[in-house]
Each structure stands twice: as structure tokens, then as C-alpha cells.
Design a protein around this motif. Structure first.
Motif, PDB file in Angstrom:
ATOM      1  N   THR A 120      44.692  16.511  -2.354  1.00 15.95           N
ATOM      2  CA  THR A 120      44.860  15.709  -1.150  1.00 15.95           C
ATOM      3  C   THR A 120      46.332  15.337  -1.050  1.00 15.95           C
ATOM      4  O   THR A 120      46.782  14.401  -1.680  1.00 15.95           O
ATOM      5  N   CYS A 121      47.073  16.085  -0.262  1.00 15.47           N
ATOM      6  CA  CYS A 121      48.500  15.836  -0.108  1.00 15.47           C
ATOM      7  C   CYS A 121      48.784  15.421   1.322  1.00 15.47           C
ATOM      8  O   CYS A 121      48.377  16.102   2.261  1.00 15.47           O
ATOM      9  N   TYR A 122      49.455  14.313   1.474  1.00 17.81           N
ATOM     10  CA  TYR A 122      49.808  13.813   2.789  1.00 17.81           C
ATOM     11  C   TYR A 122      51.319  13.759   2.907  1.00 17.81           C
ATOM     12  O   TYR A 122      52.005  13.419   1.944  1.00 17.81           O
ATOM     13  N   ASP A 123      51.819  14.031   4.100  1.00 20.23           N
ATOM     14  CA  ASP A 123      53.248  13.843   4.307  1.00 20.23           C
ATOM     15  C   ASP A 123      53.494  12.359   4.587  1.00 20.23           C
ATOM     16  O   ASP A 123      52.553  11.559   4.666  1.00 20.23           O
ATOM     17  N   ASP A 124      54.765  11.972   4.737  1.00 24.97           N
ATOM     18  CA  ASP A 124      55.112  10.560   4.901  1.00 24.97           C
ATOM     19  C   ASP A 124      54.467   9.943   6.137  1.00 24.97           C
ATOM     20  O   ASP A 124      54.024   8.801   6.103  1.00 24.97           O
ATOM     21  N   ASN A 125      54.407  10.698   7.232  1.00 25.00           N
ATOM     22  CA  ASN A 125      53.798  10.171   8.456  1.00 25.00           C
ATOM     23  C   ASN A 125      52.301   9.929   8.277  1.00 25.00           C
ATOM     24  O   ASN A 125      51.766   8.924   8.746  1.00 25.00           O
ATOM     25  N   GLU A 126      51.626  10.849   7.594  1.00 28.40           N
ATOM     26  CA  GLU A 126      50.199  10.679   7.354  1.00 28.40           C
ATOM     27  C   GLU A 126      49.938   9.480   6.438  1.00 28.40           C
ATOM     28  O   GLU A 126      49.017   8.698   6.681  1.00 28.40           O
ATOM     29  N   GLU A 127      50.757   9.327   5.415  1.00 29.26           N
ATOM     30  CA  GLU A 127      50.630   8.176   4.522  1.00 29.26           C
ATOM     31  C   GLU A 127      50.832   6.874   5.299  1.00 29.26           C
ATOM     32  O   GLU A 127      50.095   5.910   5.115  1.00 29.26           O
ATOM     33  N   ASP A 128      51.840   6.867   6.173  1.00 28.86           N
ATOM     34  CA  ASP A 128      52.121   5.683   6.983  1.00 28.86           C
ATOM     35  C   ASP A 128      50.936   5.355   7.887  1.00 28.86           C
ATOM     36  O   ASP A 128      50.530   4.198   8.010  1.00 28.86           O
TER      37      ASP A 128
END
Length: 117
Positions: free
Chosen positions: A75-83
Motif C-alpha cells: 500500500t503505497c501512497y504519494d504525498d497528495n494521497e497521504e494528505d
């Protein structure tokens, strides 16, 4: 919600008896009963076994989060998804609903625009 409540709910959801779970995880029935009565707390290894058995995170079992699924390395999220996830999780339930509705509106607008091309 504490560990005892979470375990009790998971046993009910999976239609399991305490005896069946204790047998499958090689835990003494009295030990499992102690977790449910709040007389005992599992060690780390047992907590991980319980989480793995029910496919939930240890944080969920401990009541740290209401998110059941464990975080996995796949499960890898980019910074925007994490935000976006952090923002969503910080909102009250009603506000979360509003955010989801708004996201669906944007999603459908983008889909409509792509279909017109």
C-alpha cells in the motif's frame, strides 16, 4: 473501544467460539478469556497472531484506530494521497460524508469530460 470489545466483536462477526480461536492460535482458553474479561493483556507475539488471524491491524485491536485493514508495504501512497487520507481521518463522520460526496462529484465531472472527447 478496547481490546476486549474488539475481540468480542470479531468473535461474533466470524461466528467463532473462544475455544475454537484459542485452539487455532494455540492460546490457552483461560488466557483468551482473560483478554475478553480485561484481566490480561496479550504479549506482542500474541497480539500479532490475533491481528493476522482476523486480518486487522494491531492498532485496530488496541483501539488506536477504527481502520481495520493493516498497512502493508504494497500500500503505497504519494504525498497528495497521504494528505487526503489524513484530512479525511481528521474530520467528523458527517464531514467525511460531505468530502466523499464532493470527491464523487469531481470524479463524475472528469469522467463526463473524458467521454465527450
Amino acid at each position: 473501544m478496547k481490546l476486549s470489545s474488539r475481540l468480542e466483536n470479531l468473535l461474533e462477526e466470524h461466528n467463532l467460539t473462544q475455544r475454537k480461536l484459542s485452539t487455532e492460535l494455540h492460546i490457552a482458553p483461560s488466557t483468551l478469556n482473560g483478554y475478553l474479561r480485561r484481566d490480561r493483556e496479550p504479549d506482542f507475539a500474541t497480539l500479532i497472531k490475533l491481528a493476522g488471524y482476523f486480518h486487522v491491524s494491531t492498532d485496530y485491536l488496541l483501539g488506536v484506530t477504527d481502520i481495520r485493514r493493516p498497512y502493508t508495504s504494497s500500500t503505497c501512497y504519494d504525498d497528495n494521497e497521504e494528505d487526503l487520507l489524513d484530512t479525511y481521518r481528521s474530520l467528523a463522520p458527517q464531514e467525511q460524508g460531505y468530502l466523499l460526496k464532493q470527491a464523487h462529484i469531481y470524479s463524475h465531472q472528469n469522467l463526463d469530460a473524458l467521454q465527450k472527447k
